[in-house]
Design an enzyme around this catalytic site. Sequence first.
Site, mmCIF file in Angstrom:
data_model
loop_
_atom_site.group_PDB
_atom_site.id
_atom_site.type_symbol
_atom_site.label_atom_id
_atom_site.label_comp_id
_atom_site.label_asym_id
_atom_site.label_seq_id
_atom_site.Cartn_x
_atom_site.Cartn_y
_atom_site.Cartn_z
ATOM 1 N N LYS A 37 0.859 -1.206 0.000
ATOM 2 C CA LYS A 37 0.000 0.000 0.000
ATOM 3 C C LYS A 37 0.889 1.249 0.000
ATOM 4 O O LYS A 37 2.085 1.169 0.319
ATOM 5 C CB LYS A 37 -0.893 -0.016 1.244
ATOM 6 C CG LYS A 37 -0.128 0.002 2.570
ATOM 7 C CD LYS A 37 -1.055 -0.241 3.757
ATOM 8 C CE LYS A 37 -0.287 -0.248 5.071
ATOM 9 N NZ LYS A 37 -1.138 -0.685 6.193
ATOM 10 N N TYR A 257 15.219 30.364 8.964
ATOM 11 C CA TYR A 257 13.995 31.079 9.344
ATOM 12 C C TYR A 257 13.924 31.273 10.853
ATOM 13 O O TYR A 257 14.185 30.343 11.627
ATOM 14 C CB TYR A 257 12.767 30.295 8.896
ATOM 15 C CG TYR A 257 12.475 30.440 7.421
ATOM 16 C CD1 TYR A 257 12.191 31.678 6.863
ATOM 17 C CD2 TYR A 257 12.489 29.319 6.596
ATOM 18 C CE1 TYR A 257 11.916 31.799 5.511
ATOM 19 C CE2 TYR A 257 12.210 29.431 5.240
ATOM 20 C CZ TYR A 257 11.928 30.677 4.701
ATOM 21 O OH TYR A 257 11.654 30.800 3.375
HETATM 22 C C1 LIG Z 1 -0.331 -1.599 6.935
HETATM 23 C C2 LIG Z 1 -0.867 -2.879 7.446
HETATM 24 C C3 LIG Z 1 -0.027 -3.996 7.583
HETATM 25 C C4 LIG Z 1 1.471 -3.920 7.443
HETATM 26 O O1 LIG Z 1 1.988 -3.461 8.671
HETATM 27 P P1 LIG Z 1 3.566 -3.392 8.950
HETATM 28 O O2 LIG Z 1 3.627 -3.028 10.382
HETATM 29 O O3 LIG Z 1 4.108 -2.348 8.050
HETATM 30 O O4 LIG Z 1 4.130 -4.729 8.662
HETATM 31 C C5 LIG Z 1 -0.601 -5.212 7.920
HETATM 32 N N1 LIG Z 1 -1.934 -5.319 8.127
HETATM 33 C C6 LIG Z 1 -2.769 -4.264 8.030
HETATM 34 C C7 LIG Z 1 -4.214 -4.455 8.294
HETATM 35 C C8 LIG Z 1 -2.263 -3.007 7.724
HETATM 36 O O5 LIG Z 1 -3.088 -1.960 7.651
#
Ligand SMILES: *Cc1c(COP(=O)(O)O)cnc(C)c1O
Length: 371
Positions: A37, A257
């Site tokens: 993702k 800044y």
């Molecule tokens: C993003 C996500 C993962 C992956 O998690 P990591 O900690 O990056 O391994 C697994 N399961 C779900 C439901 C997630 O939303």
Amino acid sequence: MECGTAADLRIDLGALVANYRLIAQRVAPAQVAGVVKADAYGLGAVPVSRALLDAGCRHFFVAHLCEAVELKPHMPQDATLYVLNGLRPGAEAACAGIGAVPVLNALAQIDRWAALARELKRSLPAVVQVDTGMSRLGLTPDELAILRDEPERLDGVDIRLVMTHLACADDPSDQTNADQRSLFDSIAAQFPGVPRSIDNSGGAMAPDVRHGDIVRAGIALYGGAPHDGPNPMAAVVALDAYIMQLRQVPAGAGVGYGLTHRCERPTHVATVSVGYADGWPRHVSGRGSVYIGGIRVPVIGRVSMDSMAIDVTDLPEDLLYPGAPVELLGPHQTIDDVAAQAGTISYEILTRLGSRYERTYLPAILESIEP
Ligand SMILES: *Cc1c(COP(=O)(O)O)cnc(C)c1O
């Protein structure tokens, strides 16, 4: 570099594959799904998925249907794409159309998916997620009771996986993990014979637990520490910015800044080519570090949108010239180090790495098959 980008981002697909194999070895006989993702946490969903496919991975999770749409053309027939955030009302036909497997997180989502299956006169695959305590996504105990009493609501739905998500998997010693696992065991019994998925990276790398049938690994594939403490994963990303300009400023001069940094001594200041619009956290202002020639160099003053200042007074002159490389991520500084400097987590460092970088992929060299 040719078109003048802020920095060079190198993504080591060999390290990615090594991480995949390490997780696979830990969780066997469970399989490892790649969580790709958010464009594989900013590293490029297509090249990352290709490398994982070559290493044998056949299960891929994205968050949104549109991410599945983009990845689908790159997936072989025998690979499965799951959509974690489930189905937004109205997206059912599009999801079925590309053959993605939605994670159904509510009874209403199940009903709409089952209705489409009846309309199409074929069964449709799905994952059912149950909430075991995180209060984020998944069926509630009430909804599970309704499903138990009215199993016909699942008619036409081919449940490929029943899953849950752990709230505290980054700390394997947290009792919540055991509580969620045992609650999940009792709920999953409501779905006899259906494969199970519980663990993210933290859960997958936790010792002495049963992992179900598929773990969902994200951050550990990308080199982030699955837990606090020593990190067994190989670093996947390296990021080199460059020195744009150098100047000598007198004691008492202000930098950046708000002039929040005041030089206590005559100071050699270098201006580096990356700022917060490149995804570098503004929270490292005045407390972050970078490395030049393996030497730690402090970030001084506020991080700007496209640049930041560093104090190079103590560095050898031969390392300092316009164009000189500045390690932001690499052998001396990991995504977890920068996350600690910025008061965040490695996930956020990775996913914010902007689109302003030149990306290079180091190929994974897969072991040749024995003759
Ligand atoms: C993003 C996500 C993962 C992956 O998690 P990591 O900690 O990056 O391994 C697994 N399961 C779900 C439901 C997630 O939303």
